[in-house]
Design a protein around this motif. Sequence first.
Motif, PDB file in Angstrom:
ATOM      1  N   SER A 196       0.829  -1.252  -0.017  1.00 50.73           N
ATOM      2  CA  SER A 196       0.014   0.066   0.040  1.00 50.73           C
ATOM      3  C   SER A 196       0.845   1.262   0.084  1.00 50.73           C
ATOM      4  O   SER A 196       0.282   2.393  -0.546  1.00 50.73           O
ATOM      5  CB  SER A 196      -1.067   0.019   1.171  1.00 50.73           C
ATOM      6  OG  SER A 196      -0.201   0.186   2.528  1.00 50.73           O
ATOM      7  N   HIS A 212      -8.192   3.468  -3.324  1.00 50.76           N
ATOM      8  CA  HIS A 212      -8.338   3.871  -2.022  1.00 50.76           C
ATOM      9  C   HIS A 212      -8.767   2.951  -0.852  1.00 50.76           C
ATOM     10  O   HIS A 212      -8.281   3.378   0.349  1.00 50.76           O
ATOM     11  CB  HIS A 212      -9.838   4.945  -2.222  1.00 50.76           C
ATOM     12  CG  HIS A 212      -9.307   5.923  -2.816  1.00 50.76           C
ATOM     13  ND1 HIS A 212      -9.489   7.301  -1.963  1.00 50.76           N
ATOM     14  CD2 HIS A 212      -8.931   6.515  -4.256  1.00 50.76           C
ATOM     15  CE1 HIS A 212      -9.173   8.435  -3.013  1.00 50.76           C
ATOM     16  NE2 HIS A 212      -8.743   8.069  -4.077  1.00 50.76           N
ATOM     17  N   ARG A 213      -9.339   1.925  -1.172  1.00 57.20           N
ATOM     18  CA  ARG A 213      -9.521   1.183  -0.152  1.00 57.20           C
ATOM     19  C   ARG A 213      -8.416   0.661   0.580  1.00 57.20           C
ATOM     20  O   ARG A 213      -8.139   0.357   1.689  1.00 57.20           O
ATOM     21  CB  ARG A 213     -10.532  -0.147  -0.324  1.00 57.20           C
ATOM     22  CG  ARG A 213     -10.980  -1.231   0.609  1.00 57.20           C
ATOM     23  CD  ARG A 213     -11.638  -2.240   0.073  1.00 57.20           C
ATOM     24  NE  ARG A 213     -11.385  -2.704  -1.173  1.00 57.20           N
ATOM     25  CZ  ARG A 213     -10.671  -3.985  -1.429  1.00 57.20           C
ATOM     26  NH1 ARG A 213      -9.999  -4.442  -0.239  1.00 57.20           N
ATOM     27  NH2 ARG A 213     -10.356  -4.318  -2.366  1.00 57.20           N
ATOM     28  N   ARG A 214      -7.418   0.362  -0.356  1.00 61.80           N
ATOM     29  CA  ARG A 214      -6.174  -0.514   0.118  1.00 61.80           C
ATOM     30  C   ARG A 214      -5.017   0.425   0.778  1.00 61.80           C
ATOM     31  O   ARG A 214      -4.431   0.255   1.618  1.00 61.80           O
ATOM     32  CB  ARG A 214      -5.292  -1.267  -1.150  1.00 61.80           C
ATOM     33  CG  ARG A 214      -6.103  -2.517  -1.436  1.00 61.80           C
ATOM     34  CD  ARG A 214      -5.170  -2.917  -2.530  1.00 61.80           C
ATOM     35  NE  ARG A 214      -3.907  -3.413  -2.023  1.00 61.80           N
ATOM     36  CZ  ARG A 214      -2.812  -3.536  -2.452  1.00 61.80           C
ATOM     37  NH1 ARG A 214      -2.457  -3.018  -3.454  1.00 61.80           N
ATOM     38  NH2 ARG A 214      -1.771  -3.905  -1.616  1.00 61.80           N
ATOM     39  N   HIS A 245      -6.089   3.242   2.218  1.00 66.92           N
ATOM     40  CA  HIS A 245      -6.903   3.883   3.280  1.00 66.92           C
ATOM     41  C   HIS A 245      -6.726   5.576   3.351  1.00 66.92           C
ATOM     42  O   HIS A 245      -6.459   6.280   4.267  1.00 66.92           O
ATOM     43  CB  HIS A 245      -6.222   3.682   4.730  1.00 66.92           C
ATOM     44  CG  HIS A 245      -6.182   2.096   4.980  1.00 66.92           C
ATOM     45  ND1 HIS A 245      -7.495   1.303   5.159  1.00 66.92           N
ATOM     46  CD2 HIS A 245      -5.417   0.964   5.104  1.00 66.92           C
ATOM     47  CE1 HIS A 245      -7.237  -0.020   5.540  1.00 66.92           C
ATOM     48  NE2 HIS A 245      -5.963  -0.056   5.278  1.00 66.92           N
ATOM     49  N   GLU A 292      -7.624   9.225   2.596  1.00 64.65           N
ATOM     50  CA  GLU A 292      -8.723  10.199   3.310  1.00 64.65           C
ATOM     51  C   GLU A 292      -8.920  11.413   2.336  1.00 64.65           C
ATOM     52  O   GLU A 292      -7.721  12.040   1.711  1.00 64.65           O
ATOM     53  CB  GLU A 292      -8.400  10.493   4.513  1.00 64.65           C
ATOM     54  CG  GLU A 292      -8.630   9.356   5.488  1.00 64.65           C
ATOM     55  CD  GLU A 292      -9.859   8.920   5.760  1.00 64.65           C
ATOM     56  OE1 GLU A 292     -11.017   9.766   5.389  1.00 64.65           O
ATOM     57  OE2 GLU A 292     -10.134   7.736   6.192  1.00 64.65           O
ATOM     58  N   ALA A 330     -12.608   9.224   1.876  1.00 63.16           N
ATOM     59  CA  ALA A 330     -12.810   8.052   1.354  1.00 63.16           C
ATOM     60  C   ALA A 330     -13.588   8.295   0.057  1.00 63.16           C
ATOM     61  O   ALA A 330     -14.496   8.975  -0.012  1.00 63.16           O
ATOM     62  CB  ALA A 330     -13.557   7.187   2.273  1.00 63.16           C
ATOM     63  N   GLU A 334     -15.335  -4.103   1.416  1.00 61.94           N
ATOM     64  CA  GLU A 334     -15.254  -3.389   2.481  1.00 61.94           C
ATOM     65  C   GLU A 334     -16.049  -3.940   3.857  1.00 61.94           C
ATOM     66  O   GLU A 334     -15.452  -4.026   4.966  1.00 61.94           O
ATOM     67  CB  GLU A 334     -15.552  -1.768   2.326  1.00 61.94           C
ATOM     68  CG  GLU A 334     -14.482  -0.985   1.506  1.00 61.94           C
ATOM     69  CD  GLU A 334     -14.678   0.395   1.708  1.00 61.94           C
ATOM     70  OE1 GLU A 334     -15.434   0.804   2.575  1.00 61.94           O
ATOM     71  OE2 GLU A 334     -13.979   1.264   0.999  1.00 61.94           O
ATOM     72  N   ARG A 385     -12.314   1.138  15.581  1.00 61.11           N
ATOM     73  CA  ARG A 385     -12.358   1.316  14.157  1.00 61.11           C
ATOM     74  C   ARG A 385     -13.309   0.501  13.448  1.00 61.11           C
ATOM     75  O   ARG A 385     -13.880   0.926  12.559  1.00 61.11           O
ATOM     76  CB  ARG A 385     -10.924   0.618  13.853  1.00 61.11           C
ATOM     77  CG  ARG A 385      -9.713   1.304  14.151  1.00 61.11           C
ATOM     78  CD  ARG A 385      -8.308   0.634  13.825  1.00 61.11           C
ATOM     79  NE  ARG A 385      -7.218   1.578  13.963  1.00 61.11           N
ATOM     80  CZ  ARG A 385      -6.041   1.053  13.930  1.00 61.11           C
ATOM     81  NH1 ARG A 385      -6.064  -0.324  13.341  1.00 61.11           N
ATOM     82  NH2 ARG A 385      -5.052   1.849  14.070  1.00 61.11           N
ATOM     83  N   ARG A 421     -16.331   2.105  10.698  1.00 63.95           N
ATOM     84  CA  ARG A 421     -16.482   1.257   9.711  1.00 63.95           C
ATOM     85  C   ARG A 421     -18.082   1.171   9.577  1.00 63.95           C
ATOM     86  O   ARG A 421     -18.706   1.390   8.265  1.00 63.95           O
ATOM     87  CB  ARG A 421     -15.925  -0.163   9.620  1.00 63.95           C
ATOM     88  CG  ARG A 421     -14.361  -0.025   8.973  1.00 63.95           C
ATOM     89  CD  ARG A 421     -13.933  -1.484   8.987  1.00 63.95           C
ATOM     90  NE  ARG A 421     -12.768  -1.454   8.376  1.00 63.95           N
ATOM     91  CZ  ARG A 421     -12.352  -1.694   7.022  1.00 63.95           C
ATOM     92  NH1 ARG A 421     -13.463  -1.943   6.361  1.00 63.95           N
ATOM     93  NH2 ARG A 421     -11.122  -1.868   6.584  1.00 63.95           N
TER      94      ARG A 421
END
Length: 413
Positions: free
Chosen positions: A98, A134-136, A138, A140, A142, A192, A226, A230
């Motif tokens: 990442s 973006h998911r991998r 993280h 911001e 999102a 996710e 966390r 989510r």
Amino acid sequence: EKAAPKEKASPSRLQLVLEALEATVALLCAEPSLAPLAAAVGADGDDGAAADGGAAAAERWLAGTVLPLVTRLSRDESHREAEVALRIGGALSAALPSSKLKAALEWAGGFIGGEEVASNPLCKAALSFALTLHRRAHAEPALLGRCAEELHALLHDNMHDEAEGGTSTLAMLTEGNANALSAAALEQLELEMAEGEKAADLLARLAGGADGTAAEGTAAAELRGRVHRRYVSHAQVLRELCKSQLMGAPVQHLLKLVTKLFKMLDASFKAMKAPPPDAGDVLEAVCTELCPAVYAMLSFTGSCDTSESAKKVEREAKVVPALVGQIEKFEATIVKLGKKSSTDLLRYMKRATNRDFRISAGEVSKAITDAMAVDDDDDAPAKGKGGAKKRKGKAKEGKGKKAKKDDTDDDED
């Protein structure tokens, strides 16, 4: 006469070459180290290539060759070739850590934000690529939440009649392809949610029963925070999509994801002995904001005049009651938790509509089949109550004619 099916266009030579390269890259990325890939792209003489296992060389090839090729092919309207090149980029980015995705993230943001593409498949592939990065990483803010807001603006709000669609800051998203591209957002949200489910299972093991009362500063409390963030993020994305005028297959996918979220929430809160400090944020996002949007969407989809098949109605007849049942199950868990902990959790709940209903898939299917049979044969005698009324009316009409004839005969006599 039925129109002849369109022949599938033959792939170009460039597409065939790119597909061969895609297979080669997939084999090289499957190796434990990226050193073979670095050697293949000509970085075997680089002293830094061996130090990081070839990751830097792969990153440079991705950002300097593969992704710019996607942009060029897209602008030349070679959309199928661009799709293959983008798949190569996806394989490379999946093999990279990442920390090596910064350049790819910048390219993806510029591509979906500044390129207008006429091909829906390429748009969907590009959006999926950007959301995955973006998911991998993280990153911001999102991208998924922003994408959901853009889709809502383009698809209209299902509770208001809007003459014109909204505008999007992402050039690739348009009013014409928003419904089709919502599938990419739903697929990414499902991934996710799967990661969140694994994190919740880990939390249950760390907390030794997941009672949610671990002291601040512990690993369980940090992970719990966390996981709950989510939940809030997922609820916000689902709320935006539920408020949109989605049509077709994405609706079924959306309903299943909402059901899955409430199932995860029910399992999480059921294991608690007392609500944690951030429980209010979760309940406000889910009960106060998401639930009304869900029932508004159900009302909208139920009021749409569609000519779908009986199979679609049967699917909805199974999905909708499962969703409503899961929501009510979660609400019952919250009520029990509030009573057990002497905490007022009911203030977050509000019933937006009457949910006392039951759908029988068998009865719905039979009714549709009967209706279709009547429509196909207009000359067939009417069935049921309607037919009885018609026969009764004809009988009365016959009796009236007979009585009128008798009166005429009497006058003649």
